[in-house]
Design a protein around this motif. Structure first.
Motif, PDB file in Angstrom:
ATOM      1  N   GLU C  70       0.944  -1.429   0.119  1.00  0.00           N
ATOM      2  CA  GLU C  70      -0.120   0.051   0.217  1.00  0.00           C
ATOM      3  C   GLU C  70       0.619   1.180  -0.422  1.00  0.00           C
ATOM      4  O   GLU C  70       0.463   2.329  -0.152  1.00  0.00           O
ATOM      5  N   ALA C  84     -14.162   5.881 -14.507  1.00  0.00           N
ATOM      6  CA  ALA C  84     -13.507   5.168 -13.224  1.00  0.00           C
ATOM      7  C   ALA C  84     -14.686   6.086 -12.825  1.00  0.00           C
ATOM      8  O   ALA C  84     -14.542   6.533 -11.096  1.00  0.00           O
ATOM      9  N   ILE C  85     -15.344   7.059 -13.112  1.00  0.00           N
ATOM     10  CA  ILE C  85     -16.787   7.392 -12.881  1.00  0.00           C
ATOM     11  C   ILE C  85     -18.436   6.998 -13.152  1.00  0.00           C
ATOM     12  O   ILE C  85     -18.399   6.275 -13.731  1.00  0.00           O
ATOM     13  N   LYS C  86     -19.289   7.722 -11.716  1.00  0.00           N
ATOM     14  CA  LYS C  86     -20.105   7.551 -11.913  1.00  0.00           C
ATOM     15  C   LYS C  86     -21.404   8.256 -12.480  1.00  0.00           C
ATOM     16  O   LYS C  86     -21.678   9.435 -12.647  1.00  0.00           O
ATOM     17  N   GLU C  88     -24.292   8.698 -11.819  1.00  0.00           N
ATOM     18  CA  GLU C  88     -25.805   8.919 -11.209  1.00  0.00           C
ATOM     19  C   GLU C  88     -24.815   9.944 -10.517  1.00  0.00           C
ATOM     20  O   GLU C  88     -26.065  10.696  -9.733  1.00  0.00           O
ATOM     21  N   LEU C  89     -23.038  10.395  -9.332  1.00  0.00           N
ATOM     22  CA  LEU C  89     -23.390  11.601  -9.495  1.00  0.00           C
ATOM     23  C   LEU C  89     -22.797  12.409 -10.264  1.00  0.00           C
ATOM     24  O   LEU C  89     -22.803  12.373 -11.392  1.00  0.00           O
ATOM     25  N   MET C  97     -14.891  11.959  -4.452  1.00  0.00           N
ATOM     26  CA  MET C  97     -15.209  10.117  -3.968  1.00  0.00           C
ATOM     27  C   MET C  97     -13.863   9.729  -5.002  1.00  0.00           C
ATOM     28  O   MET C  97     -13.478   8.707  -4.317  1.00  0.00           O
ATOM     29  N   GLY C 100     -11.392  10.427  -2.493  1.00  0.00           N
ATOM     30  CA  GLY C 100     -11.314   9.471  -0.973  1.00  0.00           C
ATOM     31  C   GLY C 100     -11.068   8.073  -1.290  1.00  0.00           C
ATOM     32  O   GLY C 100     -10.194   7.249  -0.436  1.00  0.00           O
ATOM     33  N   LEU C 101     -11.481   7.470  -2.034  1.00  0.00           N
ATOM     34  CA  LEU C 101     -10.629   5.680  -2.321  1.00  0.00           C
ATOM     35  C   LEU C 101      -9.589   5.943  -2.220  1.00  0.00           C
ATOM     36  O   LEU C 101      -8.868   5.437  -2.020  1.00  0.00           O
TER      37      LEU C 101
ATOM     38  N   LEU D   9     -12.317   6.069   5.106  1.00  0.00           N
ATOM     39  CA  LEU D   9     -12.506   5.469   4.485  1.00  0.00           C
ATOM     40  C   LEU D   9     -13.681   4.506   4.693  1.00  0.00           C
ATOM     41  O   LEU D   9     -14.915   4.023   3.702  1.00  0.00           O
ATOM     42  N   LEU D  12     -16.635   6.578   3.985  1.00  0.00           N
ATOM     43  CA  LEU D  12     -17.232   7.122   2.697  1.00  0.00           C
ATOM     44  C   LEU D  12     -17.142   5.668   2.129  1.00  0.00           C
ATOM     45  O   LEU D  12     -18.249   6.373   0.921  1.00  0.00           O
ATOM     46  N   VAL D  13     -17.360   4.487   2.124  1.00  0.00           N
ATOM     47  CA  VAL D  13     -17.462   3.261   1.091  1.00  0.00           C
ATOM     48  C   VAL D  13     -18.460   3.507   1.220  1.00  0.00           C
ATOM     49  O   VAL D  13     -20.188   3.258   0.261  1.00  0.00           O
ATOM     50  N   ARG D  15     -20.974   5.246   2.951  1.00  0.00           N
ATOM     51  CA  ARG D  15     -22.024   6.866   2.605  1.00  0.00           C
ATOM     52  C   ARG D  15     -21.849   6.750   0.880  1.00  0.00           C
ATOM     53  O   ARG D  15     -22.898   6.991  -0.132  1.00  0.00           O
ATOM     54  N   ARG D  16     -20.934   6.490   0.058  1.00  0.00           N
ATOM     55  CA  ARG D  16     -21.010   6.241  -1.554  1.00  0.00           C
ATOM     56  C   ARG D  16     -21.761   5.186  -2.002  1.00  0.00           C
ATOM     57  O   ARG D  16     -22.939   5.404  -2.695  1.00  0.00           O
ATOM     58  N   LEU D  19     -25.307   6.649  -1.519  1.00  0.00           N
ATOM     59  CA  LEU D  19     -26.500   7.642  -1.770  1.00  0.00           C
ATOM     60  C   LEU D  19     -26.193   7.180  -3.858  1.00  0.00           C
ATOM     61  O   LEU D  19     -27.217   7.385  -4.298  1.00  0.00           O
ATOM     62  N   LEU D  20     -25.042   5.805  -3.978  1.00  0.00           N
ATOM     63  CA  LEU D  20     -25.643   5.452  -5.554  1.00  0.00           C
ATOM     64  C   LEU D  20     -26.623   4.737  -5.853  1.00  0.00           C
ATOM     65  O   LEU D  20     -27.654   4.971  -6.749  1.00  0.00           O
ATOM     66  N   THR D  85     -14.275   1.402 -11.393  1.00  0.00           N
ATOM     67  CA  THR D  85     -13.895   1.947 -10.251  1.00  0.00           C
ATOM     68  C   THR D  85     -13.084   0.918  -9.380  1.00  0.00           C
ATOM     69  O   THR D  85     -12.130   1.329  -9.030  1.00  0.00           O
ATOM     70  N   MET D  89     -10.727   1.148  -6.698  1.00  0.00           N
ATOM     71  CA  MET D  89     -10.206   0.945  -5.867  1.00  0.00           C
ATOM     72  C   MET D  89      -8.900   0.098  -5.109  1.00  0.00           C
ATOM     73  O   MET D  89      -8.646   0.356  -4.010  1.00  0.00           O
ATOM     74  N   LEU D  96      -7.783  -3.089   0.759  1.00  0.00           N
ATOM     75  CA  LEU D  96      -8.562  -3.466   0.435  1.00  0.00           C
ATOM     76  C   LEU D  96      -9.705  -4.040   1.208  1.00  0.00           C
ATOM     77  O   LEU D  96     -11.300  -4.485   1.390  1.00  0.00           O
ATOM     78  N   LEU D  99     -11.656  -1.548   2.930  1.00  0.00           N
ATOM     79  CA  LEU D  99     -12.416  -1.615   1.605  1.00  0.00           C
ATOM     80  C   LEU D  99     -14.022  -2.166   1.026  1.00  0.00           C
ATOM     81  O   LEU D  99     -15.289  -1.962   1.123  1.00  0.00           O
TER      82      LEU D  99
END
Lengths: 247, 63, 204, 227
Positions: C70, C84-86, C88-89, C97, C100-101, D9, D12-13, D15-16, D19-20, D85, D89, D96, D99
């Motif tokens: 990491e 890698a974009i959504k 819906e957002l 986001m 954040g990831l 993190l 965030l995951v 919430r994301r 939200l989706l 995405t 990740m 991971l 996540l």
């Protein structure tokens, strides 16, 4: 004298070795089947309670034992392949699965045929029968997962992970089913005598070893095809004597 | 005990022979399938090799 | 410094490349070239650690990336074929986001500024669904502006971009290199960064 | 630029994903409607005798919950896989495993929790007693997270495969049998006047066991599937 195990873990060497060994295992299995069946049908006496029907045991019990044993061996090979990245281990796991599934099937089939005259039903939700059924499902899942992945390396790793997860889960499943069954008071008929006749033991042992040798022979034969498929277009495969014949 | 008695299995013939018959059938099918797989694999490998060989020969003529 | 030694990689039974060695220092940029199917994407994905190489190793500042794990990912920014974009957002949410990831938070001002630089002003709050392909690619590329990763790995970054955006990318890469960054990328379009020699790696 | 903590993190995951899901409510509703429909079909199939319905209620609800959660499993990672995405990740500088845990929690909140909440209403259709209803909710609360956790492993293994939806059920359902047994057993124990403590504690133990191992295993499975 130290044996170089890594030499035999190379698919190239193992292909030849397996080819030499298959006839020995196959013939030994065949001879033991004959011996086991002879003792089982002609030497072992008729059971007082179950009469002749108990003779199903000589195929049912070995098949059940092997179906579980093969799953463990398969998971072991899969884990080896995942940890040490030995290609042959993954191939062995793949080759073992169909044989294990068939033994699970034989176990269920013969169990049903034994259950009908003894319990009066083809199927009872006995703990052992239920576990065996779930074991068959686990085998089918493993085979289906490997079959649906094109890339052989991903198939090996994914299958290995599933086999390991499955084998961790098997004791939990077995325990839960057993516990569930005792709560439900399922029908259980125990053997008439507490001790088995000596001939019955001999027949059972012979059949068990015969099934085991048979499983080894079939698995080795299958793994040879898998090796060939994976090693297509390599020089050593193209130089094999069985490749000489023109198509 | 006569052969007829033996095959009758004291009335349990269907169950006993049904078990052993099924097991035998499964073994037989498995053996046939394993052999068939080997035959098919070898045939495909030979085809692949021959095709590769022709491609290489073709290259040689081009050159 | 990124070092690659004797790397070999295959997909299925097909060997893509082998014996590949190179090193990339701070401030350097390298373009990976080769015909379709020569393994450009596979090489980049191997550098990201998605694919385990058959042979050879990759090291970052002298340590194998497998050991760094990491810590290596913190130094790396990858933009692949997929954005890698959504859908819906909206653009702003997508950027936040993504940050954040990748393990950090950005303020709204920072994100808005990055999107503005990418030519997406007044589109921050539109759902990405309604944007054009080129604009979506810009949203994805805006990640370059908010990240402090040293190594950029870009797979076809110029896809769907117009001339203006290509110019902007050249500018961004130039800035990154001048801050001792490194870039390794593939493209089918010409990409020249002013004042910097682009090294070339050809896969056959 | 602020570094995100592990907990940050995780939240965030979650919430994301929530939200989706809120922006596409249809997916969540499909699972719920499927659950309600399967449970409601049983009386039509076996007849309306209250005695029999009471007896099979817990089993029916549990099997339906199992099937409904299978329905939503293939979507767990596939949307992130298809738009890239998931690649990002895998490159996250945090673990991971954390996540994946976040995604499991989100999946449970979207597919497990609604089932738990609606189960009492369905239980009334089967004429269950108040005590049994309470136990049903409690058992589902303990059991449905396990379905999401084991399901995550299956979903990760079958990512991007042809017929992944059917395959994931084939892999996951046998592994979920203990949940079914202990979960339905707890309710049955209450209806027959026994203590449900042993069932519940086994269920809880199984959940903790799964909580420790499945996020890690699912993370490994994702790495395998992305190769």
């Amino acid at each position: 004298m130290a044996i170089n195990w890594f030499k035999y873990s190379a698919p190239t060497t193992f292909y030849g070795l397996a080819g030499k060994l298959i006839p020995y295992f196959a013939w030994a299995a065949a001879i033991l089947f004959v011996i086991g069946l002879y003792i089982g049908f002609f030497v072992a006496p008729t059971d007082a309670v179950q009469s002749e029907a108990y003779r199903i045991m000589f195929i049912h019990v070995p098949a059940s034992i092997l179906s579980m044993f093969i799953y463990l061996v398969m998971a072991g090979y899969a884990a080896l392949g995942l940890i040490f990245k030995t290609r042959l281990s993954a191939m062995m796991a793949q080759a073992l699965a169909p044989t294990g599934a068939l033994f699970a099937f034989i176990s269920l089939w013969t169990g049903a045929l034994w259950g009908k005259p003894m319990w009066g039903a083809w199927w009872v939700w006995d703990a052992r029968l239920t576990s065996e059924l779930i074991l068959l499902f686990l085998y089918l899942g493993f085979i289906a997962l490997q079959a649906s992945i094109e890339d052989s390396r991903r198939a090996d790793k994914a299958g290995a992970l599933l086999a390991i997860v499955g084998s961790v889960n098997v004791p939990i499943i077995y325990f839960s089913v057993k516990w569930w069954n005792t709560l439900h008071q399922g029908s259980t008929i125990k053997f008439s005598g507490t001790s088995m006749h000596i001939a019955m033991q001999q027949a059972m042992l012979a059949m068990l070893i015969a099934c085991w040798l048979y499983a080894i022979a079939v698995t080795l034969a299958r793994v040879r095809s898998i090796i060939l498929e994976r090693e297509a277009n390599t020089t050593w495969v193209n130089e094999l004597p069985e490749m000489k014949v023109q198509s | 005990m006569s052969w007829a008695d033996f095959f009758a299995m004291n009335g349990y013939a269907f169950y006993v022979w049904g078990s052993y018959g099924a097991a035998l059938l499964v073994f037989a099918i498995e053996i046939v399938m394993v052999r068939h797989r080997r035959k098919v694999t070898l045939r495909e490998l030979r085809l692949m090799r021959d095709e590769m060989g022709e491609m290489e020969q073709g290259k040689r003529y081009d050159a | 410094m990124l070092e690659v030694g004797n790397l070999a990689c295959s997909r299925g039974d097909h060997r893509l490349f082998s014996g590949l060695s190179f090193s990339l220092h701070a401030g350097q940029i390298m373009q990976v070239q080769g015909a379709n199917g020569s393994g450009k994407t596979s090489l980049l994905r191997t550098l990201c650690g998605f694919i385990t190489p058959d042979e050879g190793g990759i090291s970052w500042n002298g340590k194998p990336v497998g050991e760094l794990g990491e810590d290596y990912y913190a130094e790396l920014l990858y933009i692949g074929h997929l954005n890698a974009i959504k859908d819906e957002l909206n653009a702003l949410e997508n950027l936040q986001m993504s940050a954040g990831l990748a393990g950090y938070t950005v303020t709204e001002q920072q994100a808005v500024a990055a999107l503005k630089r990418m030519g997406l002003q007044r589109r921050e709050h539109l759902p990405v669904r309604v944007l054009s392909q080129g604009q979506r690619r810009r949203v994805a590329l805006a990640r370059l502006l908010i990240s402090d990763a040293h190594l950029w790995i870009l797979d076809e970054p110029l896809t769907a971009l117009d001339v203006g955006a290509v110019g902007l990318m050249q500018e961004l890469i130039g800035e990154h290199l001048s801050k001792d960054g490194m870039v390794i990328f593939t493209t089918h379009q010409p990409l020249q960064v002013a004042g910097v020699q682009t090294r070339e790696l050809v896969l056959s | 630029m602020n570094k995100l903590s592990l907990f940050g993190l995780l939240s965030l995951v979650i919430r994301r994903d929530l939200l989706l899901a809120m922006r596409r409510r249809a997916d969540v509703l499909t699972t719920l409607v499927f659950f309600v429909m399967v449970v409601s079909l049983f009386p039509l199939g076996v007849g309306p005798e209250p005695e029999m319905l009471r007896k099979m209620a817990s089993g029916v609800v549990w099997v339906a919950a199992l099937l409904a959660s299978m329905l939503s499993l293939p979507r767990m990672f596939s949307a992130d896989y298809l738009d890239g995405t998931l690649e990002q990740m895998l490159l996250a500088p945090q673990s991971l495993t954390a996540l994946v845990l976040g995604k499991i929690v989100a999946h449970w909140m979207l597919s497990g929790l609604p089932l738990v909440l609606i189960a009492p209403v369905l239980g009334l259709q089967f004429d269950m007693s108040a005590q049994a209803l309470g136990m049903l909710v409690l058992a589902l609360l303990l059991g449905t997270p396990i379905l999401s956790m084991i399901g995550a492993v299956g979903a990760a293994l079958t990512l991007g495969l042809r017929g992944g939806g059917v395959l994931v059920s084939l892999l996951v359902l046998p592994l979920c049998i203990p949940v079914l047994i202990f979960g339905a057993g707890a309710v049955e124990a209450v209806t027959s006047g026994m203590s449900a403590v042993s069932n519940l504690s086994l269920l809880a133990a199984f959940m903790l066991f799964a909580l420790v191992f499945t996020p890690f295993v699912a993370a490994q499975a994702l790495r395998i599937s992305m190769e």
